[in-house]
Scaffold this active site. Structure first.
Site: not given
Ligand code: S3P
Length: 748
Positions: A333-334, A338, A479, A481, A627, A654, A658
């Site tokens: 997914k990440s 991107r 993080s 993100q 995750d 999240k 969780r």
């Molecule tokens: C992700 C970063 C993580 C993760 C999320 C996907 C990403 O979140 O939990 O499912 O793709 O950068 P955080 O940056 O809030 O930890």
């Protein structure tokens, strides 16, 4: 007014004025449901009356409304189903003759004109009139077209006014509900505008197109060769001409607006064809295809990447079983997010394989289409992105809706902070509760102008045209993100932008930027880039998502007799905490065929059942498995002894909290799970069965839902898991793959 008869709702008598498709179908549906005492039809022609009685649509029929009015009593309903412009005449017949307590409602496709007609006849809209419009129909018309199932699962829009009597409104709602329809309310003007665009415009175009072709002398054989496309597109040109003439005249202004918009679009398509502008054609066609595909899913009630009611999905997991076989879980997914983001901002055409066709990544894809990027696919995980360069995005036509995806919203915040246009980012209920100041704060420090909702929650309004400056940002939390958001904003900033993270987090942004030829200097916890560069398109092979593979890793680890091979899984060292933690617990995990694909390490992961023991989870593994904890908690509940997690407060923000969600669910299954402020303490059951059954709430969190499905392998009784629709955000074929692997999972 409404009494129960044999448990069924009842209106008194129904008088249907105009016994065609719409009126006749209502009569048939209410009769079939036993929801009214008697149906009286009113039609202008004697022949229609006879047919309606003969077909059993009405109990009796008359040619004059005035005849039946004196017989009506409170609780009876008059339904007007004549062409829109004939409604006024029916109102005139009702005036002064309608007994008190009788509800009047109608089914005309334009509501403004019905309101105007009522005002003309009564001076003001009477409180017993409930204007309505069933969104159901057919190109067939007339009394013989009536069907008792026309309204089942269709929408009925009512447009009550401020003075509409609540009893009459309730009577109308109950009448429609008895047909199996869903009833909703809408303001009159909104109804007429929405219908102008979605129904009236397509009818104008269909009538116009068929008429054009039918009159084109050079094309006299046209219908002979016209095939499916023509048939599908023009079916509605067989509809009742009088009804549609009336609608066009009654909803004039809204329809003209819709026609003008469409004409402008058609003219620009014409010129694209004339000058051979392939990009523009692909842009329009791919956007339209995506929208139509989405609509098709909505029609079959499969999709929810829309601010629409999410469909209710429940998992019913029968106890026991084992998992085995070779499985390939969907793309990461990440990386999928991107790949679309960087592919769109690169120069040239990027080809992506293994793209996750889950709702989160699709929301990102749609958002870039909304900003003018041409994106082909996805087809079987393949996406082709026609990059527009860092400065090629266009203002979207409205807010970008990002569904359930925190990653999309936080990364978008960064890459949109330096654009020339304003943009608003919104999401579903869960996303709307998630903290956004963690990205808004550093972006403001860089010179961005961002407004959030209350308490730093979405929506985000990002103002365009701001000059950004590079910063050196020390992340207060681990993080990826936030790190990615700041680095993406850094692409648009003057000078250098650096991030320093308190612990390693996933580094896909840094790796992919480098893969696209954008220099990122990395030095331990610090990543630095300089704004003003450019990216060139490339190929991206997205491996299977280790976060999705986790559910099968845990499943195999806990269920006796299990042996699975998970193919082509990304095992980036910033994501492999789950492997380390499970191994620490004693799991039997083998990494086979290790290789590097497009700059990311990949392996096939074999997992066989083995006895697990409770552990104290090392805090340095937390961000690397962030995750994966819902599934890991299930493993802990099966392990021998106590498992303690600390330093994981991020889990509380999240898609759900969780820690709490898992503790609540595990306790329902009889597990001793004690939440702490930054983690959880779980007493594992050891060998043998670990759980009871019961109903647990996933709170709409995909990973909670899948974790409890896996728990069923070690349960004594059925586990029902509520609110599972969001599993499609990250793992759309989970139920199918889980069943194939050996779980006894049903989707309801
Ligand atoms: C992700 C970063 C993580 C993760 C999320 C996907 C990403 O979140 O939990 O499912 O793709 O950068 P955080 O940056 O809030 O930890």
């Amino acid at each position: 007014m409404l009494e129960a008869a044999g448990g069924r709702p009842q209106i008194g008598r129904l008088v249907v004025v105009g016994i065609g498709l719409i009126g006749g179908s209502l009569a048939l549906a209410l009769k079939a449901a036993g929801a009214c005492r008697e149906v009286i039809g009113v039609a202008r022609r004697q022949r229609t009356c006879e047919q309606a009685v003969g077909l059993g649509i009405v109990d009796r029929a008359v040619t004059g409304l005035r005849e039946v009015l004196p017989q009506l009593e409170p609780g009876d309903v008059v339904f007007i189903a004549v062409p829109t412009l004939a409604v006024e005449q029916v109102f005139a017949e009702l005036r002064d003759k309608l007994p008190a307590g009788v509800t009047v409602t109608d089914g005309a496709s334009v509501k403004g004109s019905v309101i105007a007609a009522a005002e003309k006849i009564w001076g003001q809209v009477p409180d017993f009139l409930v204007p309505g419009h069933p969104i159901a129909g057919s190109e067939k018309s007339g009394v013989t077209a009536a069907r008792d199932d026309l309204y089942i699962a269709h929408r009925i829009i009512l447009t009550p006014l401020a003075n509409t009597d609540p009893d009459h409104l309730r009577q109308t709602v109950l009448m429609w509900q008895a047909t199996g329809a869903e009833v909703l309310n809408m303001p009159v003007e909104e109804h007429d505008e929405v219908l102008a665009a979605t129904s009236h415009l397509p009818h104008v175009i269909a009538f116009g197109l068929v008429d054009t072709l039918a009159h084109d002398a050079e094309n006299e054989n046209i219908f002979r060769y016209a095939a499916g496309g023509f048939r599908d597109f023009t079916r509605i040109a067989s509809s009742d001409p009088v009804m549609w003439r009336d609608i066009m005249l009654a909803n004039r202004d809204a329809i003209l607006k819709a026609i003008d918009l469409y004409s402008a679009n058609l003219a620009s398509l014409r010129s694209a064809i004339a000058v051979g502008d392939s990009d523009q054609l692909m842009g329009v066609f791919t956007r339209a295809k995506a929208a139509r595909d989405h609509f098709t899913k909505m029609l079959t009630k499969k999709a929810y990447t829309e601010p629409m009611q999410a469909q209710e999905v429940t998992f019913i997991a029968q106890p026991g079983g084992a998992v085995s076989g070779r499985l390939r879980v969907p793309g990461d997914k990440s990386m999928s997010h991107r790949s679309i983001m960087l592919g769109s901002l690169a120069e040239g055409v990027t080809e992506v394989e293994g793209f996750l066709e889950g709702e989160d990544a699709l929301a990102t894809l749609q958002a870039f289409r909304d900003m003018g990027v041409v994106i082909e696919g996805p087809v079987d995980g393949r996406v082709v992105i026609h990059g527009v360069g860092l400065h090629g995005l266009q203002a979207p036509p409205g807010p970008l809706y990002l569904g359930n995806s925190g990653t999309a919203m936080r990364l978008f915040a960064g890459l949109l902070a330096g654009q020339a246009f304003d943009v608003t980012l919104t999401g579903d209920d869960s996303l709307s509760k998630r903290p956004m100041n963690r990205v808004a704060d550093p972006l403001r420090e860089m010179g961005a102008e961002i407004e959030t909702g209350p308490e730093g929650r979405p929506p985000l309004l990002i103002r365009g045209g701001r000059k950004l400056r590079g910063i050196d940002y020390r992340l207060p939390m681990a993080s990826a993100q936030v790190k990615s958001c700041v680095l993406l904003a850094g692409l648009y900033a003057d000078g250098e932008t650096s991030t320093t993270e308190p612990a390693p987090t996933r580094d896909h942004t840094e790796r992919m930027l480098q893969g696209f030829g954008y220099e990122v200097r990395r030095d331990g916890a610090c990543a630095t880039l300089r704004g003003g560069g450019k990216m060139s398109a490339g190929k991206i092979d997205v491996p299977a998502d280790i976060s999705s593979a986790t559910f099968f890793m845990v499943a195999a680890a806990i269920a006796p007799g299990s042996d699975v091979l998970l193919e082509h899984v990304g095992i980036n060292p910033t994501r492999d905490g789950v492997i380390n933690i499970l191994r620490l617990m004693g799991a039997d995990i083998e990494l086979q065929n290790r290789r590097s694909v497009g700059g990311e390490p990949v392996a096939d992961i074999r997992v066989r059942q083995a006895p697990l023991r409770g552990v104290r989870i090392p805090e340095d593994q937390v961000p690397l498995a962030i995750d994966e904890f819902p599934a890991l908690f299930v493993a802990a509940a099966c392990a021998d002894g106590e498992t303690v997690l600390t330093g994981a407060e991020e889990l509380r923000v999240k898609e759900s909290d969780r820690i709490q969600a898992m503790a609540d669910g595990l306790r329902i299954l009889g597990v001793d799970a004690e939440p702490t402020q930054d983690g959880i303490v779980i007493q594992g059951a050891g060998e043998g069965v670990a759980f009871g059954g019961g109903t647990v709430d996933s709170l709409g969190d995909h990973r909670i839902a899948m974790a409890f499905a896996v728990a069923s392998l070690r349960a004594r009784d059925t586990i029902r898991i509520q609110h599972c629709a969001n599993v499609a955000t990250s793992f759309p074929n989970f139920a199918e793959l889980a069943t194939r692997a050996g779980l006894k999972l049903q989707v309801a």
